[in-house]
Write a protein that holds these residues in place. Structure first.
Motif, PDB file in Angstrom:
ATOM      1  N   ASN A  86      39.747  -4.694  49.946  1.00 42.54           N
ATOM      2  CA  ASN A  86      40.014  -4.179  48.602  1.00 42.54           C
ATOM      3  C   ASN A  86      41.504  -4.002  48.317  1.00 42.54           C
ATOM      4  OD1 ASN A  86      37.448  -3.269  46.937  1.00 42.54           O
ATOM      5  ND2 ASN A  86      36.963  -2.978  49.091  1.00 42.54           N
ATOM      6  N   ALA A  87      42.325  -4.075  49.356  1.00 43.54           N
ATOM      7  CA  ALA A  87      43.770  -3.976  49.141  1.00 43.54           C
ATOM      8  C   ALA A  87      44.310  -5.187  48.397  1.00 43.54           C
ATOM      9  CB  ALA A  87      44.496  -3.832  50.478  1.00 43.54           C
ATOM     10  N   GLY A  88      43.546  -6.273  48.383  1.00 46.83           N
ATOM     11  CA  GLY A  88      43.987  -7.468  47.667  1.00 46.83           C
ATOM     12  C   GLY A  88      44.078  -7.278  46.171  1.00 46.83           C
ATOM     13  N   GLU A  89      43.466  -6.227  45.651  1.00 45.31           N
ATOM     14  CA  GLU A  89      43.504  -5.959  44.212  1.00 45.31           C
ATOM     15  C   GLU A  89      44.678  -5.079  43.793  1.00 45.31           C
ATOM     16  OE1 GLU A  89      41.366  -7.381  41.979  1.00 45.31           O
ATOM     17  OE2 GLU A  89      40.808  -8.507  43.775  1.00 45.31           O
ATOM     18  N   LEU A  90      45.464  -4.636  44.764  1.00 42.36           N
ATOM     19  CA  LEU A  90      46.602  -3.772  44.435  1.00 42.36           C
ATOM     20  C   LEU A  90      47.719  -4.574  43.785  1.00 42.36           C
ATOM     21  CD1 LEU A  90      46.795  -1.574  47.662  1.00 42.36           C
ATOM     22  CD2 LEU A  90      46.108  -0.819  45.388  1.00 42.36           C
ATOM     23  N   MET A  91      48.278  -4.020  42.721  1.00 45.74           N
ATOM     24  CA  MET A  91      49.422  -4.613  42.042  1.00 45.74           C
ATOM     25  C   MET A  91      50.665  -3.774  42.332  1.00 45.74           C
ATOM     26  SD  MET A  91      47.919  -7.143  40.598  1.00 45.74           S
ATOM     27  CE  MET A  91      49.126  -7.745  39.427  1.00 45.74           C
ATOM     28  N   PRO A  92      51.856  -4.324  42.122  1.00 44.69           N
ATOM     29  CA  PRO A  92      53.075  -3.536  42.404  1.00 44.69           C
ATOM     30  C   PRO A  92      53.123  -2.210  41.654  1.00 44.69           C
ATOM     31  CG  PRO A  92      53.624  -5.846  42.074  1.00 44.69           C
ATOM     32  CD  PRO A  92      52.168  -5.713  41.739  1.00 44.69           C
ATOM     33  N   GLN A  93      52.562  -2.167  40.446  1.00 38.73           N
ATOM     34  CA  GLN A  93      52.613  -0.934  39.656  1.00 38.73           C
ATOM     35  C   GLN A  93      51.432  -0.006  39.911  1.00 38.73           C
ATOM     36  OE1 GLN A  93      52.117  -3.961  38.537  1.00 38.73           O
ATOM     37  NE2 GLN A  93      50.512  -4.064  36.980  1.00 38.73           N
ATOM     38  N   THR A  94      50.521  -0.393  40.806  1.00 34.76           N
ATOM     39  CA  THR A  94      49.338   0.420  41.074  1.00 34.76           C
ATOM     40  C   THR A  94      49.705   1.679  41.849  1.00 34.76           C
ATOM     41  OG1 THR A  94      47.936  -1.554  41.153  1.00 34.76           O
ATOM     42  CG2 THR A  94      47.039   0.458  42.130  1.00 34.76           C
ATOM     43  N   ASP A  95      49.161   2.805  41.433  1.00 32.64           N
ATOM     44  CA  ASP A  95      49.328   4.049  42.177  1.00 32.64           C
ATOM     45  C   ASP A  95      48.379   4.000  43.372  1.00 32.64           C
ATOM     46  OD1 ASP A  95      48.999   6.746  43.125  1.00 32.64           O
ATOM     47  OD2 ASP A  95      49.920   7.440  41.275  1.00 32.64           O
ATOM     48  N   ARG A  96      48.931   3.796  44.558  1.00 31.71           N
ATOM     49  CA  ARG A  96      48.102   3.574  45.746  1.00 31.71           C
ATOM     50  C   ARG A  96      47.283   4.803  46.135  1.00 31.71           C
ATOM     51  NH1 ARG A  96      51.629  -0.174  45.448  1.00 31.71           N
ATOM     52  NH2 ARG A  96      51.612  -2.074  46.692  1.00 31.71           N
ATOM     53  N   LEU A  97      47.833   5.977  45.885  1.00 36.03           N
ATOM     54  CA  LEU A  97      47.108   7.203  46.217  1.00 36.03           C
ATOM     55  C   LEU A  97      45.861   7.348  45.350  1.00 36.03           C
ATOM     56  CD1 LEU A  97      47.039   9.719  47.955  1.00 36.03           C
ATOM     57  CD2 LEU A  97      48.427  10.886  46.245  1.00 36.03           C
ATOM     58  N   LEU A  98      45.999   7.102  44.052  1.00 37.62           N
ATOM     59  CA  LEU A  98      44.850   7.177  43.154  1.00 37.62           C
ATOM     60  C   LEU A  98      43.830   6.089  43.478  1.00 37.62           C
ATOM     61  CD1 LEU A  98      46.466   7.963  39.681  1.00 37.62           C
ATOM     62  CD2 LEU A  98      45.024   9.469  41.066  1.00 37.62           C
ATOM     63  N   TYR A  99      44.318   4.902  43.776  1.00 36.75           N
ATOM     64  CA  TYR A  99      43.418   3.797  44.120  1.00 36.75           C
ATOM     65  C   TYR A  99      42.624   4.123  45.384  1.00 36.75           C
ATOM     66  CZ  TYR A  99      41.883  -1.050  44.787  1.00 36.75           C
ATOM     67  OH  TYR A  99      41.123  -2.193  44.943  1.00 36.75           O
ATOM     68  N   ALA A 100      43.319   4.655  46.403  1.00 39.13           N
ATOM     69  CA  ALA A 100      42.647   5.021  47.655  1.00 39.13           C
ATOM     70  C   ALA A 100      41.633   6.137  47.426  1.00 39.13           C
ATOM     71  CB  ALA A 100      43.685   5.447  48.701  1.00 39.13           C
ATOM     72  N   ALA A 101      41.984   7.109  46.573  1.00 42.98           N
ATOM     73  CA  ALA A 101      41.052   8.201  46.283  1.00 42.98           C
ATOM     74  C   ALA A 101      39.793   7.671  45.603  1.00 42.98           C
ATOM     75  CB  ALA A 101      41.730   9.242  45.394  1.00 42.98           C
ATOM     76  N   GLY A 102      39.957   6.761  44.652  1.00 44.03           N
ATOM     77  CA  GLY A 102      38.794   6.177  43.992  1.00 44.03           C
ATOM     78  C   GLY A 102      37.934   5.389  44.951  1.00 44.03           C
ATOM     79  N   LEU A 103      38.567   4.613  45.831  1.00 45.97           N
ATOM     80  CA  LEU A 103      37.831   3.818  46.814  1.00 45.97           C
ATOM     81  C   LEU A 103      37.049   4.714  47.777  1.00 45.97           C
ATOM     82  CD1 LEU A 103      37.326   0.946  47.974  1.00 45.97           C
ATOM     83  CD2 LEU A 103      39.329   1.307  49.425  1.00 45.97           C
ATOM     84  N   ALA A 104      37.697   5.768  48.275  1.00 45.85           N
ATOM     85  CA  ALA A 104      37.048   6.676  49.219  1.00 45.85           C
ATOM     86  C   ALA A 104      35.874   7.408  48.574  1.00 45.85           C
ATOM     87  CB  ALA A 104      38.063   7.673  49.772  1.00 45.85           C
ATOM     88  N   ILE A 105      36.054   7.863  47.342  1.00 51.33           N
ATOM     89  CA  ILE A 105      34.973   8.584  46.666  1.00 51.33           C
ATOM     90  C   ILE A 105      33.805   7.653  46.370  1.00 51.33           C
ATOM     91  CG2 ILE A 105      34.359   9.739  44.496  1.00 51.33           C
ATOM     92  CD1 ILE A 105      37.103  11.072  44.581  1.00 51.33           C
TER      93      ILE A 105
END
Length: 206
Positions: free
Chosen positions: A134-153
């Motif tokens: 799922n890290a392949g969907e990260l963009m340079p402007q993506t907030d990684r902390l929020l993305y990780a929180a959404g993925l974990a939840i």
């Protein structure tokens, strides 16, 4: 034109000249990254099949064995995401995805009594693999902390719900493996294994 209408028209013109960009959407508050992390895996076939199969496997083994996955699997997702972001690590390929789904399906179909420790290790490794994918969907402007929180939840909620449904249906504490409920779960494992075989065939063919 009456003074009232003249005033209303003037006020309308002034308001129209002050129109700017509307910030009414959650994306402008960066919460879009949270929902991207939560929704992306639920829209990907590999993630959906792996997560559901893992929840079914945990639920078929009983609450005592499966409850550890509620913590271990989201932790694995975050670990895989962090590894992929930090080192550009790629832990998955279509063939590995297919093999993973095939193994999970076979474990379900065989109705093996997997020890809690081994089940937790399997869940963590699968979490790392799917988190890295799922890290392949990260963009340079993506907030990684929020993305990780959404993925974990999303991982936590999916595993918990599927496991709860499997526990309610399978009743592993009271129903033997040979009961119709146990046979139904094993049949579902056969279908999961068939999906894995089909994906492997498509991967090899391409």
């Amino acid at each position: 034109m009456s003074p009232f209408r003249r005033t209303a028209l003037l006020a309308s013109v002034l308001l129209l000249t002050q129109v700017g960009i509307a910030d009414a959407h959650i994306v402008s508050a960066r919460l879009g990254d949270f929902y991207a992390g939560a929704l992306h895996p639920l829209l990907t076939l590999q993630d959906v099949v792996v997560w559901v199969a893992l929840g079914l496997l945990a639920g078929s083994l009983g609450a005592a064995s499966g409850r550890w996955l509620v913590v271990v699997f989201p932790l694995g997702l975050c670990t895989g995401l962090a590894l992929a972001v930090g080192s550009a690590l790629t832990l998955v390929s279509p063939l590995i995805d297919a093999a993973t789904i095939l193994v999970l399906g076979l474990l379900l179909a065989a109705a093996l009594r997997i020890p809690v420790t081994l089940l937790s290790v399997i869940a963590f490794v699968l979490g790392v693999m799917r988190g890295a994918a799922n890290a392949g969907e990260l963009m340079p402007q993506t907030d990684r902390l929020l993305y990780a929180a959404g993925l974990a939840i999303a991982g936590y909620v999916t595993i918990t719900l599927v496991m709860a449904l499997a526990l309610t249906f399978r009743r592993p504490e009271t129903e033997p493996v040979s009961s119709w409920r146990g046979i139904a779960v094993r049949a579902a494992g056969g279908w999961v294994a068939a999906v894995g075989l089909m994906m492997a065939g498509l991967s090899l063919a391409s």
